[in-house]
Design a protein around this motif. Structure first.
Motif, PDB file in Angstrom:
ATOM      1  N   ASN A  10      -2.210 -23.303  43.947  1.00  0.00           N
ATOM      2  CA  ASN A  10      -2.346 -23.888  45.285  1.00  0.00           C
ATOM      3  C   ASN A  10      -1.098 -23.677  46.141  1.00  0.00           C
ATOM      4  OD1 ASN A  10      -4.070 -25.431  47.105  1.00  0.00           O
ATOM      5  ND2 ASN A  10      -2.561 -27.063  46.938  1.00  0.00           N
ATOM      6  N   GLY A  11      -0.070 -23.033  45.605  1.00  0.00           N
ATOM      7  CA  GLY A  11       1.135 -22.781  46.374  1.00  0.00           C
ATOM      8  C   GLY A  11       0.921 -21.748  47.463  1.00  0.00           C
ATOM      9  N   LYS A  12       1.823 -21.740  48.442  1.00  0.00           N
ATOM     10  CA  LYS A  12       1.651 -20.850  49.588  1.00  0.00           C
ATOM     11  C   LYS A  12       1.699 -19.378  49.190  1.00  0.00           C
ATOM     12  CE  LYS A  12       3.550 -24.089  53.001  1.00  0.00           C
ATOM     13  NZ  LYS A  12       4.655 -24.329  53.974  1.00  0.00           N
ATOM     14  N   ILE A  13       2.688 -18.992  48.373  1.00  0.00           N
ATOM     15  CA  ILE A  13       2.749 -17.596  47.941  1.00  0.00           C
ATOM     16  C   ILE A  13       1.558 -17.265  47.064  1.00  0.00           C
ATOM     17  CG2 ILE A  13       4.059 -15.897  46.617  1.00  0.00           C
ATOM     18  CD1 ILE A  13       6.599 -17.424  47.359  1.00  0.00           C
ATOM     19  N   ALA A  14       1.214 -18.174  46.168  1.00  0.00           N
ATOM     20  CA  ALA A  14       0.101 -17.919  45.257  1.00  0.00           C
ATOM     21  C   ALA A  14      -1.214 -17.697  46.009  1.00  0.00           C
ATOM     22  CB  ALA A  14      -0.044 -19.076  44.272  1.00  0.00           C
ATOM     23  N   LYS A  15      -1.437 -18.445  47.075  1.00  0.00           N
ATOM     24  CA  LYS A  15      -2.660 -18.247  47.865  1.00  0.00           C
ATOM     25  C   LYS A  15      -2.671 -16.869  48.522  1.00  0.00           C
ATOM     26  CE  LYS A  15      -3.755 -23.066  49.035  1.00  0.00           C
ATOM     27  NZ  LYS A  15      -3.801 -24.049  50.144  1.00  0.00           N
ATOM     28  N   LEU A  16      -1.521 -16.445  49.052  1.00  0.00           N
ATOM     29  CA  LEU A  16      -1.431 -15.113  49.643  1.00  0.00           C
ATOM     30  C   LEU A  16      -1.616 -14.033  48.580  1.00  0.00           C
ATOM     31  CD1 LEU A  16       1.646 -15.778  51.950  1.00  0.00           C
ATOM     32  CD2 LEU A  16      -0.688 -15.312  52.735  1.00  0.00           C
ATOM     33  N   ASN A 154       6.246 -15.293  58.108  1.00  0.00           N
ATOM     34  CA  ASN A 154       5.961 -14.124  58.941  1.00  0.00           C
ATOM     35  C   ASN A 154       4.835 -13.286  58.343  1.00  0.00           C
ATOM     36  OD1 ASN A 154       8.053 -14.966  60.549  1.00  0.00           O
ATOM     37  ND2 ASN A 154       9.515 -13.435  59.824  1.00  0.00           N
ATOM     38  N   ASP A 155       3.958 -12.806  59.217  1.00  0.00           N
ATOM     39  CA  ASP A 155       2.821 -11.989  58.781  1.00  0.00           C
ATOM     40  C   ASP A 155       3.280 -10.541  58.664  1.00  0.00           C
ATOM     41  OD1 ASP A 155       0.344 -11.022  58.124  1.00  0.00           O
ATOM     42  OD2 ASP A 155      -0.492 -11.212  60.147  1.00  0.00           O
ATOM     43  N   GLU A 156       4.034 -10.269  57.604  1.00  0.00           N
ATOM     44  CA  GLU A 156       4.590  -8.927  57.426  1.00  0.00           C
ATOM     45  C   GLU A 156       4.862  -8.682  55.950  1.00  0.00           C
ATOM     46  OE1 GLU A 156       8.265  -9.032  59.601  1.00  0.00           O
ATOM     47  OE2 GLU A 156       9.295 -10.252  58.098  1.00  0.00           O
ATOM     48  N   VAL A 157       4.835  -7.415  55.579  1.00  0.00           N
ATOM     49  CA  VAL A 157       5.287  -6.997  54.254  1.00  0.00           C
ATOM     50  C   VAL A 157       6.468  -6.056  54.481  1.00  0.00           C
ATOM     51  CG1 VAL A 157       4.738  -5.754  52.139  1.00  0.00           C
ATOM     52  CG2 VAL A 157       3.041  -7.277  53.178  1.00  0.00           C
ATOM     53  N   ARG A 175       6.781 -14.773  52.682  1.00  0.00           N
ATOM     54  CA  ARG A 175       5.948 -15.089  51.525  1.00  0.00           C
ATOM     55  C   ARG A 175       4.936 -13.969  51.268  1.00  0.00           C
ATOM     56  NH1 ARG A 175       7.205 -20.072  53.802  1.00  0.00           N
ATOM     57  NH2 ARG A 175       7.881 -21.628  52.265  1.00  0.00           N
ATOM     58  N   LYS A 176       4.448 -13.367  52.344  1.00  0.00           N
ATOM     59  CA  LYS A 176       3.483 -12.270  52.206  1.00  0.00           C
ATOM     60  C   LYS A 176       4.099 -11.083  51.467  1.00  0.00           C
ATOM     61  CE  LYS A 176      -0.057  -9.804  54.859  1.00  0.00           C
ATOM     62  NZ  LYS A 176      -0.640  -9.621  56.217  1.00  0.00           N
ATOM     63  N   SER A 177       5.391 -10.866  51.663  1.00  0.00           N
ATOM     64  CA  SER A 177       6.082  -9.782  50.951  1.00  0.00           C
ATOM     65  C   SER A 177       6.152 -10.068  49.451  1.00  0.00           C
ATOM     66  CB  SER A 177       7.495  -9.598  51.514  1.00  0.00           C
ATOM     67  OG  SER A 177       7.470  -9.133  52.840  1.00  0.00           O
ATOM     68  N   ILE A 178       6.447 -11.299  49.088  1.00  0.00           N
ATOM     69  CA  ILE A 178       6.499 -11.665  47.667  1.00  0.00           C
ATOM     70  C   ILE A 178       5.110 -11.503  47.046  1.00  0.00           C
ATOM     71  CG2 ILE A 178       7.059 -13.473  46.013  1.00  0.00           C
ATOM     72  CD1 ILE A 178       9.460 -12.289  47.580  1.00  0.00           C
ATOM     73  N   ALA A 179       4.081 -11.921  47.776  1.00  0.00           N
ATOM     74  CA  ALA A 179       2.711 -11.752  47.289  1.00  0.00           C
ATOM     75  C   ALA A 179       2.386 -10.277  47.090  1.00  0.00           C
ATOM     76  CB  ALA A 179       1.732 -12.390  48.269  1.00  0.00           C
ATOM     77  N   LYS A 201      14.172  -9.228  52.866  1.00  0.00           N
ATOM     78  CA  LYS A 201      13.823  -8.343  53.970  1.00  0.00           C
ATOM     79  C   LYS A 201      15.061  -7.541  54.362  1.00  0.00           C
ATOM     80  CE  LYS A 201      12.083  -8.319  58.724  1.00  0.00           C
ATOM     81  NZ  LYS A 201      11.589  -9.148  59.861  1.00  0.00           N
ATOM     82  N   PRO A 202      14.916  -6.230  54.503  1.00  0.00           N
ATOM     83  CA  PRO A 202      16.084  -5.430  54.891  1.00  0.00           C
ATOM     84  C   PRO A 202      16.677  -5.885  56.226  1.00  0.00           C
ATOM     85  CG  PRO A 202      14.287  -4.018  54.135  1.00  0.00           C
ATOM     86  CD  PRO A 202      13.729  -5.392  54.257  1.00  0.00           C
ATOM     87  N   ASN A 203      17.976  -5.693  56.335  1.00  0.00           N
ATOM     88  CA  ASN A 203      18.704  -5.936  57.592  1.00  0.00           C
ATOM     89  C   ASN A 203      18.643  -7.394  58.040  1.00  0.00           C
ATOM     90  OD1 ASN A 203      19.294  -3.092  57.835  1.00  0.00           O
ATOM     91  ND2 ASN A 203      17.176  -2.819  58.526  1.00  0.00           N
ATOM     92  N   THR A 204      18.680  -8.301  57.074  1.00  0.00           N
ATOM     93  CA  THR A 204      18.721  -9.728  57.412  1.00  0.00           C
ATOM     94  C   THR A 204      19.997 -10.376  56.878  1.00  0.00           C
ATOM     95  OG1 THR A 204      17.435 -10.337  55.437  1.00  0.00           O
ATOM     96  CG2 THR A 204      16.215  -9.961  57.498  1.00  0.00           C
TER      97      THR A 204
END
Length: 212
Positions: A10-16, A154-157, A175-179, A201-204
């Motif tokens: 039910n976690g946020k990453i797990a759902k993604l 963020n909606d990004e990978v 989180r979407k990147s981890i998923a 995320k690069p350049n952060t």
């Protein structure tokens, strides 16, 4: 067909990750969580929803019989959960584990960001996540530990990785990147075995994540 057991479903990453894993029709999932009612609507011909306690070896063994890969995205009593997961996988003859941890468990975050991260996470969080990771690393499982930077919605990978023993890079990651990384490892389970991956995320680079 690959049967993936998702712990902490039910976690946020797990759902993604669940959504990304289901995009591959060869994947079948068992979603394991404390309150199965939260994901009751997710059940389908490829998804089974099971209620249980991730700190209970008995509960875990009960859902591992058909699993090929265990993906653990847990929180709370994380050290006890790590010990239960390792014991249950050993008892079930399961080897492949993807384990979500956090940045900073090896004191690998450099500079001002590393100091800030300690200020934010010391006092029980980093210590217990570090102990849990050591439990995984001391096992004979084919594990991959994932250490995300500070998480955004963020909606990004967009991500890059560092290895254990290397300085952590960046301050944030979606989180979407981890998923996406989890889905990539499930698609090719031979990748990153016995590795602990820092993910950012690069350049952060900076003294803290952009939203602080």
């Amino acid at each position: 067909m690959t049967n993936v057991l998702v712990l902490g479903a039910n976690g946020k990453i797990a759902k993604l990750a669940t959504a990304q894993l289901l995009a591959n029709p060869d994947n079948h999932l068992t979603l394991f969580l404390r309150n199965s009612k939260r994901l009751a609507n997710a059940a389908s011909d490829r998804v089974k929803v099971v209620e249980g306690d991730a700190a209970s070896e008995a509960d875990l063994k009960a859902v591992m019989a058909d699993a090929d890969i265990v993906y653990a995205n847990l929180a709370g009593s994380i050290e006890a959960e790590a010990k239960a997961v390792v014991a249950a996988m050993d008892a079930s003859g399961l080897k492949r584990l993807i384990w979500i941890s956090t940045l900073g468990i090896y004191d690998e975050v450099p500079g001002n960001f590393g100091k800030w991260n300690h200020q934010m996470l010391d006092g029980g969080y980093l210590e217990t996540y570090g102990a849990a990771a050591k439990t995984i690393e001391d096992s004979d499982l084919d594990y991959t530990i994932i250490r995300p930077a500070w998480l955004s919605n963020n909606d990004e990978v967009a991500y890059e990785t560092t290895q254990k023993g290397e300085a952590f890079k960046g301050t944030e990651v979606s989180r979407k990147s981890i998923a996406a990384l989890v889905a990539k490892l499930v698609a090719d389970p031979s990748q990153a075995i016995h590795e602990s991956l820092g993910v950012n995320k690069p350049n952060t680079d900076g003294d803290k994540p952009a939203w602080y």
